[in-house]
Design an enzyme around this catalytic site. Structure first.
Site, PDB file in Angstrom:
ATOM      1  NE  ARG A 160     -35.396-115.842   6.020  1.00  0.00           N
ATOM      2  CZ  ARG A 160     -34.878-116.405   4.920  1.00  0.00           C
ATOM      3  NH1 ARG A 160     -34.466-117.640   4.955  1.00  0.00           N
ATOM      4  NH2 ARG A 160     -34.769-115.701   3.813  1.00  0.00           N
ATOM      5  CB  SER A 233     -38.118-111.562   3.640  1.00  0.00           C
ATOM      6  OG  SER A 233     -37.406-111.969   2.516  1.00  0.00           O
ATOM      7  CD  GLU A 329     -37.398-113.298   7.617  1.00  0.00           C
ATOM      8  OE1 GLU A 329     -36.271-113.030   8.064  1.00  0.00           O
ATOM      9  OE2 GLU A 329     -37.667-113.310   6.406  1.00  0.00           O
TER      10      GLU A 329
HETATM   11  N1  EPU Z   1     -42.512-113.218  -6.687  1.00  0.00           N
HETATM   12  C1  EPU Z   1     -43.500-112.447  -7.277  1.00  0.00           C
HETATM   13  N2  EPU Z   1     -43.542-111.119  -6.965  1.00  0.00           N
HETATM   14  C2  EPU Z   1     -42.668-110.530  -6.133  1.00  0.00           C
HETATM   15  C3  EPU Z   1     -41.662-111.317  -5.552  1.00  0.00           C
HETATM   16  C4  EPU Z   1     -41.609-112.671  -5.841  1.00  0.00           C
HETATM   17  O1  EPU Z   1     -44.314-112.917  -8.033  1.00  0.00           O
HETATM   18  O2  EPU Z   1     -42.776-109.307  -5.925  1.00  0.00           O
HETATM   19  C5  EPU Z   1     -42.454-114.658  -7.006  1.00  0.00           C
HETATM   20  C6  EPU Z   1     -41.696-114.954  -8.290  1.00  0.00           C
HETATM   21  O3  EPU Z   1     -42.440-115.901  -9.000  1.00  0.00           O
HETATM   22  C7  EPU Z   1     -40.416-115.617  -7.846  1.00  0.00           C
HETATM   23  C8  EPU Z   1     -40.785-116.214  -6.511  1.00  0.00           C
HETATM   24  O4  EPU Z   1     -41.803-115.350  -5.988  1.00  0.00           O
HETATM   25  O5  EPU Z   1     -40.015-116.594  -8.737  1.00  0.00           O
HETATM   26  C9  EPU Z   1     -39.646-116.272  -5.552  1.00  0.00           C
HETATM   27  O6  EPU Z   1     -39.039-114.976  -5.413  1.00  0.00           O
HETATM   28  P1  EPU Z   1     -37.538-114.787  -4.922  1.00  0.00           P
HETATM   29  O7  EPU Z   1     -36.632-115.653  -5.742  1.00  0.00           O
HETATM   30  O8  EPU Z   1     -37.243-113.351  -4.847  1.00  0.00           O
HETATM   31  O9  EPU Z   1     -37.527-115.443  -3.483  1.00  0.00           O
HETATM   32  P2  EPU Z   1     -38.545-115.277  -2.273  1.00  0.00           P
HETATM   33  O10 EPU Z   1     -39.109-116.615  -1.978  1.00  0.00           O
HETATM   34  O11 EPU Z   1     -39.498-114.178  -2.512  1.00  0.00           O
HETATM   35  C10 EPU Z   1     -36.778-115.880  -0.437  1.00  0.00           C
HETATM   36  C11 EPU Z   1     -36.245-115.282   0.828  1.00  0.00           C
HETATM   37  C12 EPU Z   1     -35.261-114.160   0.541  1.00  0.00           C
HETATM   38  C13 EPU Z   1     -34.123-114.746  -0.291  1.00  0.00           C
HETATM   39  C14 EPU Z   1     -34.721-115.364  -1.570  1.00  0.00           C
HETATM   40  C15 EPU Z   1     -33.672-116.091  -2.384  1.00  0.00           C
HETATM   41  C16 EPU Z   1     -38.017-115.603   2.454  1.00  0.00           C
HETATM   42  C17 EPU Z   1     -39.063-114.958   3.283  1.00  0.00           C
HETATM   43  N3  EPU Z   1     -37.336-114.790   1.649  1.00  0.00           N
HETATM   44  O12 EPU Z   1     -37.536-114.870  -1.092  1.00  0.00           O
HETATM   45  O13 EPU Z   1     -34.726-113.720   1.767  1.00  0.00           O
HETATM   46  O14 EPU Z   1     -33.167-113.767  -0.628  1.00  0.00           O
HETATM   47  O15 EPU Z   1     -35.722-116.350  -1.234  1.00  0.00           O
HETATM   48  O16 EPU Z   1     -33.315-117.277  -1.750  1.00  0.00           O
HETATM   49  O17 EPU Z   1     -37.811-116.802   2.559  1.00  0.00           O
HETATM   50  C18 EPU Z   1     -34.668-112.103   3.502  1.00  0.00           C
HETATM   51  O18 EPU Z   1     -34.898-113.022   4.278  1.00  0.00           O
HETATM   52  O19 EPU Z   1     -34.505-110.919   3.890  1.00  0.00           O
HETATM   53  C19 EPU Z   1     -34.619-112.386   2.066  1.00  0.00           C
HETATM   54  C20 EPU Z   1     -34.478-111.435   1.168  1.00  0.00           C
END
Ligand code: EPU
Length: 333
Positions: A160, A233, A329
């Site tokens: 990012r 995010s 972010e």
């Molecule tokens: N999780 C929770 N609670 C929540 C959300 C997530 O416990 O409310 C935990 C879950 O265990 C899940 C893990 O976090 O397995 C990862 O969640 P998710 O797959 O939704 O991915 P993320 O790491 O939360 C990142 C990006 C997203 C992108 C997704 C998929 C960042 C800051 N965010 O989210 O990007 O869509 O991975 O690759 O890196 C964006 O930048 O606007 C965005 C949505």
């Protein structure tokens, strides 16, 4: 080209925050942009407005970048170079590439915003980042009015992050982006848990199948900015040391994590925020999304300051509970 006075920016930012631009101009070509830049140096660039939180009226001249067009350079056997102007909507561009059977962007389906801002934060999702297909971009230097080409290495892409968020912040205006995409033998990235589950029943998935899966996952987890204002995010996923991680694991054996290197562990910010009890909570018009806790939402009339205050409250609680600093972010304006 007309400079308008006192224009509401509510429809120009995906958070749907009501602030005003003292002066506002929409540019439709490089010639128009250059004309404006030759006269005005202290400007505020507006693309898709999908990665910003507006907390006050904007005194600078707001330039709405409305440069459109796609050019294809199809002279090589297996790859194609596709140049899109900065004002093209990112998701529509991705869908267009898929309709042409150009592979590489399918995992980045449904990301809000415009093409021109996509390299600034090196947009990423489901195991893919724009840096993976990025070839080059052209940018206008505000001070000199000169065009400079940045190749992949020039952009210093990180998680990012890019040179445009650091050393060159506010110095250049990205006018187009060229991506190197595949025409055949697409390299599919399907390892991300939710995608592989959705694709289980499909034998030889196409780039369209992956795009459809990503769209389904995002629609299920992330709020549509047209219905509830948000900026995706709000926070970055923090990286902590192995020692710190082992300490947290004692109390939270289930803590989700990704190993980055020997001593770097990335923790999902969404999980940390959920553990602190914020998921789905509403504070006036500001709130934390019910299905993904790292997305802050505007339920209607929230001000940027209200959302920012909520973000700070979350940062403080996460710091106190886990001793982890949550970096923001989104650009706070
Ligand atoms: N999780 C929770 N609670 C929540 C959300 C997530 O416990 O409310 C935990 C879950 O265990 C899940 C893990 O976090 O397995 C990862 O969640 P998710 O797959 O939704 O991915 P993320 O790491 O939360 C990142 C990006 C997203 C992108 C997704 C998929 C960042 C800051 N965010 O989210 O990007 O869509 O991975 O690759 O890196 C964006 O930048 O606007 C965005 C949505």
């Amino acid at each position: 080209m007309k400079i308008q006075q006192n224009i509401s920016l509510k429809q120009y930012n995906t958070f749907g925050i009501q602030v005003h631009a003292k002066r506002f101009v929409s540019v439709n070509s490089l010639t128009e942009l250059t004309e404006v830049i030759n006269v005005h140096k202290d400007v505020f660039l507006l693309g898709g407005g999908s990665n910003m939180l507006l907390t006050a009226n904007i005194e600078k001249l707001v330039i709405h970048l409305n440069l459109k067009g796609i050019i294809v350079n199809d002279t090589e056997k297996d790859v194609v170079y596709v140049t899109a102007e900065a004002g093209e909507n990112w998701h529509e561009f991705v869908l267009w590439c898929i309709s042409q059977n150009y592979g590489g962007l399918e995992n980045l389906s449904l990301i809000p915003g415009n093409v021109g801002t996509s390299p600034i934060q090196n947009i990423g999702a489901y195991g893919v980042e724009i840096k993976d297909t990025f070839h080059q971009l052209e940018a206008l230097e505000i001070n000199t009015g000169k065009i400079r080409i940045f190749n992949n290495a020039d952009c210093n892409f990180g998680y990012r992050n890019s040179i445009f968020k650091n050393e060159l912040k506010g110095k250049y205006i990205i006018i187009n982006v060229t991506l190197k995409l595949t025409k055949n033998n697409h390299k599919l990235t399907t390892s991300y848990g939710a995608i592989s589950t959705l694709l289980e029943t499909i034998k030889n998935p196409t780039i369209k199948d992956i795009s459809d899966a990503v769209i389904a996952i995002r629609q299920n987890k992330l709020p549509n900015p047209k219905e509830i204002g948000n900026s995706g995010s709000f926070f970055k996923n923090p990286v902590i040391s192995k020692k710190h991680f082992e300490l947290l694991k004692r109390n939270h054996p289930e803590i989700p994590h990704y190993i980055i290197s020997n001593n770097e562990i990335k923790i999902p910010a969404g999980w940390l925020i959920e553990q602190c009890g914020f998921k789905g909570k509403r504070f006036g018009n500001a709130g934390v999304h019910t299905k993904q806790a790292l997305v802050l939402v505007n339920y209607g009339e929230a001000t940027g300051k209200e959302i920012y205050k909520l973000a700070q409250t979350i940062q403080q609680k996460v710091k106190k509970t886990f001793n982890i600093h949550l970096g923001i972010e989104v650009n706070i304006v």
